[in-house]
Design a protein around this motif. Structure first.
Motif, PDB file in Angstrom:
ATOM      1  N   ALA A   1       0.732  -1.139  -0.047  1.00  0.00           N
ATOM      2  CA  ALA A   1       0.158  -0.034   0.034  1.00  0.00           C
ATOM      3  C   ALA A   1       0.826   1.254   0.071  1.00  0.00           C
ATOM      4  O   ALA A   1       0.652   2.207  -0.742  1.00  0.00           O
ATOM      5  CB  ALA A   1      -0.872  -0.216   1.258  1.00  0.00           C
TER       6      ALA A   1
ATOM      7  N   ARG B   1      -7.042   4.487   1.069  1.00  0.00           N
ATOM      8  CA  ARG B   1      -7.341   4.809  -0.241  1.00  0.00           C
ATOM      9  C   ARG B   1      -6.275   3.934  -1.251  1.00  0.00           C
ATOM     10  O   ARG B   1      -6.824   4.100  -2.367  1.00  0.00           O
ATOM     11  CB  ARG B   1      -6.723   6.460  -0.237  1.00  0.00           C
ATOM     12  N   HIS B   2      -5.210   3.578  -0.820  1.00  0.00           N
ATOM     13  CA  HIS B   2      -4.356   3.007  -1.636  1.00  0.00           C
ATOM     14  C   HIS B   2      -4.328   1.351  -1.558  1.00  0.00           C
ATOM     15  O   HIS B   2      -3.217   0.714  -2.040  1.00  0.00           O
ATOM     16  CB  HIS B   2      -2.920   3.303  -1.561  1.00  0.00           C
TER      17      HIS B   2
ATOM     18  N   ARG C   1       0.860   6.453  -7.069  1.00  0.00           N
ATOM     19  CA  ARG C   1      -0.247   6.837  -7.343  1.00  0.00           C
ATOM     20  C   ARG C   1      -0.088   8.570  -7.382  1.00  0.00           C
ATOM     21  O   ARG C   1      -0.662   9.278  -7.965  1.00  0.00           O
ATOM     22  CB  ARG C   1      -1.390   6.428  -6.971  1.00  0.00           C
ATOM     23  N   ASP C   2       0.174   9.045  -5.984  1.00  0.00           N
ATOM     24  CA  ASP C   2       0.126  10.222  -5.608  1.00  0.00           C
ATOM     25  C   ASP C   2       1.434  11.194  -6.108  1.00  0.00           C
ATOM     26  O   ASP C   2       1.731  12.348  -5.688  1.00  0.00           O
ATOM     27  CB  ASP C   2       0.271  10.284  -4.065  1.00  0.00           C
TER      28      ASP C   2
ATOM     29  N   ARG D   1       2.222   1.525  -3.589  1.00  0.00           N
ATOM     30  CA  ARG D   1       1.317   2.019  -4.278  1.00  0.00           C
ATOM     31  C   ARG D   1       0.917   3.518  -4.456  1.00  0.00           C
ATOM     32  O   ARG D   1       0.724   4.177  -5.211  1.00  0.00           O
ATOM     33  CB  ARG D   1      -0.069   1.069  -4.282  1.00  0.00           C
ATOM     34  N   GLY D   2       0.905   3.899  -3.136  1.00  0.00           N
ATOM     35  CA  GLY D   2       0.359   5.371  -2.804  1.00  0.00           C
ATOM     36  C   GLY D   2       1.433   6.338  -3.177  1.00  0.00           C
ATOM     37  O   GLY D   2       1.332   7.288  -3.601  1.00  0.00           O
TER      38      GLY D   2
ATOM     39  N   TRP E   1      -5.001   7.239   4.448  1.00  0.00           N
ATOM     40  CA  TRP E   1      -4.061   7.263   2.977  1.00  0.00           C
ATOM     41  C   TRP E   1      -3.866   5.780   2.790  1.00  0.00           C
ATOM     42  O   TRP E   1      -3.955   5.542   1.522  1.00  0.00           O
ATOM     43  CB  TRP E   1      -2.655   8.025   3.324  1.00  0.00           C
TER      44      TRP E   1
END
Length: 697
Positions: free
Chosen positions: A259, A290-291, A266-267, A262-263, A287
């Protein structure tokens, strides 16, 4: 000569005094530390009570990435040179003062019962407080991604080994940026392991390519490739988690790492100039959700333990966990990848003994003056509102006529320490026993007004954040930024409890030396501290064989009544012992489920009341004692050391924006160093070790 007042003798203030009193500044600066009461240390203060027992403000554990804090301690011990100047002292060097502790854990509730989840982290040869070694640029999302991806490779190899050989996963957490070597391939299981590791190695390569691509069009294809690979790994671990408790726990950790990866992708944290700070306005758990973090991971003791260790509960309400996401990523990276020598370091006496007493001695030898028994009452602005024109103090005690300075230290078994009460033989008149509280009776205090140009030139405000509304009223009235800081950065009360035992922790059923978090309220964190008994001065007939420390957050409402708060903590300690301690000390609980009160040391009766009265507990509700939190979005309100807005006032404390915006020893040391740099006109981060984010260099 330029006169600098350091207002507050906690870690930050003393660090500032240390840097300002370097020999190169001896002819230019006169440094004075102003401190209420009779001891130094602030929230890190400790003292010696009956039989020389160590009484702490709370639980203090130094982490292996605290390079700046360890550098300070190493310099202090080197300058004191106790092997030559005090050879009988039992703690002569920094290595005498600290010992490595690689065994840590969290507590997990499974089907209604609590279970231990402990781990031993691989030590390394690096030494904290040095610019070399394992620690590196972990404030960089790129470095974090590389190390986290390599950790996933270890997870995958471990999973394949367990699948083929029916063994427990062999994951080793290490501070090395390179993953540990595995045995050479030699069969079908090794072939499967290599295939899975190759997939993760490809992921590492793709992450590095993504970093190098920057904003080029190629990054979007790489981004999709990475996210697809992370999804495959996540499904692999979700399937594995159902096989055993050990694999489920490892799967939670793998899911957390996935996670985070991934975050970060993505961010766009790899290319965002703010780095981790770009997501500081979000809660860490939210957070992660969200991911794609699994709900089991979000509820896992791994996450709960992180929140517990930084008291990350809004207004002390355990149903409202809140913690900045960017800081969570930074702290996870620092803790797991940047530690030197050991993930934790235990102090070999009280923090007052191994940190603040040596600092006081070394600073005094340098010529720094200390004004104990002086309470900061108010800062006063100049008519043009551009500087501090005057400072009002309250003198709490007068020294006897023959004394120029107060000597705060006593000796316990050869070790200089702070006592639990003032040394009244040096004072002209008796004093109250509440000199260290904001609510103390001030009728006997004599006001002292210090004027700029006559008594001081510059001041460093090194009090706790909670005291700012009480001592900086004129600044709050004048400055919107100060008002925003006070309202936007939160503090929270904490509670602590220390117990001395007639039976060793081992005999009670616990592993001595282990620190765990994530347990049930009222005290979620427990540390075995029996190694300190040799530093205390118990008579043989006391037969004390163990000591244990407990701590946790306390609801903010408790601060309204300090006396009631102390009674509440006592009740919490009784509740913890009678209802929950059997998880750690099964031998302390009788067959009928009642707690055996004679386990606790007590000089008289061994019933509940007498046994509790012989222990030590604290409700840290005083404004100066409350913990500074890192709630989402709060970093934006923190001021830097040179951002007071007044030309002769500088800031120090774990509440300023120092690059590590967390309530910890390392942040306070960094803030003190930056305040000294600001006074001296240097770049703020000059001489500060490590890589951080969000602070102007």
């Amino acid at each position: 000569m330029r006169r600098v007042l350091v207002l507050g003798g906690g870690v930050a203030g003393l660090t500032a005094a240390w840097h300002l009193s370097e020999p190169s500044h001896h002819e230019d600066l006169e440094v004075t530390v102003v401190q209420r009461g009779w001891r130094l240390g602030g929230k890190g203060a400790s003292s010696r009570g009956v039989h020389g027992r160590i009484e702490e403000h709370g639980l203090h554990v130094w982490l292996g990435y605290y390079d700046n804090a360890f550098a300070l301690v190493r310099q202090v011990y080197q300058e004191l040179d106790r092997p030559a100047t005090d050879p009988s002292c039992p703690i002569r060097t920094w290595r005498d003062a600290f010992s490595p502790s690689n065994h840590v854990g969290v507590e997990e509730q499974v089907e209604g019962s609590w279970q231990h989840w402990s781990a031993r982290f691989t030590p390394n040869s690096a030494e904290p407080g040095t610019p070399d070694g394992a620690a590196g640029a972990s404030a960089s999302p790129a470095v974090f991604l590389q190390r986290a991806a390599r950790l996933l490779a270890d997870f995958s190899a471990s999973l394949e080994q367990q699948r083929q050989e029916s063994r427990r996963p062999e994951v080793v957490l290490s501070a090395s940026p390179s993953r540990p070597a595995h045995r050479a391939p030699g069969g079908r299981s090794d072939l499967g392991r290599l295939v899975r590791q190759a997939e993760v190695v490809a992921l590492v390569a793709a992450l590095e390519a993504l970093r190098l691509a920057g904003t080029m069009p190629e990054r979007w294809g790489l981004r999709s490739q990475i996210l697809d690979g992370l999804s495959r790994l996540s499904r692999q671990w979700d399937s594995a988690a159902r096989r055993s408790t050990e694999l489920r726990r490892t799967a939670d950790l793998a899911n957390l790492v996935i996670a985070c990866l991934r975050g970060t992708v993505r961010d766009n944290l790899l290319i965002d100039p703010a780095g981790f700070g770009a997501v500081d306005h979000l809660d860490f758990r939210e957070w992660l959700r969200r991911h794609g973090a699994a709900e089991t991971t979000l509820r896992s003791p791994l996450i709960r333990g992180m929140y517990d260790l930084v008291f990350a509960y809004e207004r002390g309400d355990r149903s409202r966990p809140r913690f900045s996401a960017g800081l969570g990523l930074l702290l996870a990276s620092k803790m797991f990848f940047d530690y030197k020598g050991s993930i934790f370091w235990h102090m070999e006496a009280g923090m007052g003994d191994v940190v603040f007493a040596p600092l006081y001695q070394a600073l005094s030898r340098r010529g720094v003056r200390f004004r104990f028994f002086h309470r900061l009452d108010q800062l006063h602005l100049s008519p043009d509102r551009r500087s501090i024109a005057a400072i009002t103090l309250g003198r709490q005690a007068e020294l006897k006529a023959a004394r120029d300075d107060y000597d705060p230290l006593v000796t316990v078994k050869g070790l200089p320490c702070f006592p639990s009460a003032p040394r009244v033989e040096q004072l002209r008149d008796p004093v109250a026993d509440d000199l260290e509280t904001h609510w103390s009776d001030r009728t006997a205090e004599a006001p002292v007004r210090l004027l700029r140009g006559r008594h001081f030139d510059d001041a460093i405000l090194a009090t706790s954040l909670g005291m700012v509304p009480h001592v900086a009223g004129e600044l709050l009235k004048h400055s919107p930024r100060w008002r925003s800081m006070v309202s936007g950065v939160s503090t929270v009360p904490t509670q602590s409890f220390q117990a001395w035992l007639r039976t060793s922790e081992h005999a009670l059923g616990w592993s001595e030396g282990l620190t765990v978090s994530g347990y049930d309220a009222p005290f979620d964190t427990y540390a075995s501290m029996s190694h300190l008994l040799g530093r205390e001065d118990w008579p043989a007939e006391a037969a004390v064989k163990g000591t244990a420390y407990f701590c946790s957050v306390l609801p903010s409402e408790a601060a309204a009544d300090p006396v009631a708060a102390g009674e509440l903590v006592r009740d919490h300690a009784i509740d913890h012992l009678t209802e929950r301690i059997g998880h750690f000390w099964p031998a302390a609980v009788a067959a009928d489920g009642t707690f055996a009160w004679d386990v606790l040391h007590s000089p008289g009766k061994r019933d509940e009341s007498a046994a509790m009265d012989a222990q030590y507990w604290r409700a840290n509700v005083d404004p100066s004692d409350q913990y500074v939190q890192s709630l989402p979005g709060s970093s934006a309100y923190r001021l830097q050391a040179d951002e007071s807005g007044y030309d002769n006032l500088f800031l120090a404390g774990d509440w300023i924006n120092c690059g590590l915006n967390a309530g910890c020893i390392e942040a306070a040391v960094m803030a003190g160093a930056q305040a000294a740099n600001a006074v001296l006109g240097r770049p703020l981060t000059a001489g500060v070790l490590g890589d951080w984010y969000g602070v102007r260099s």
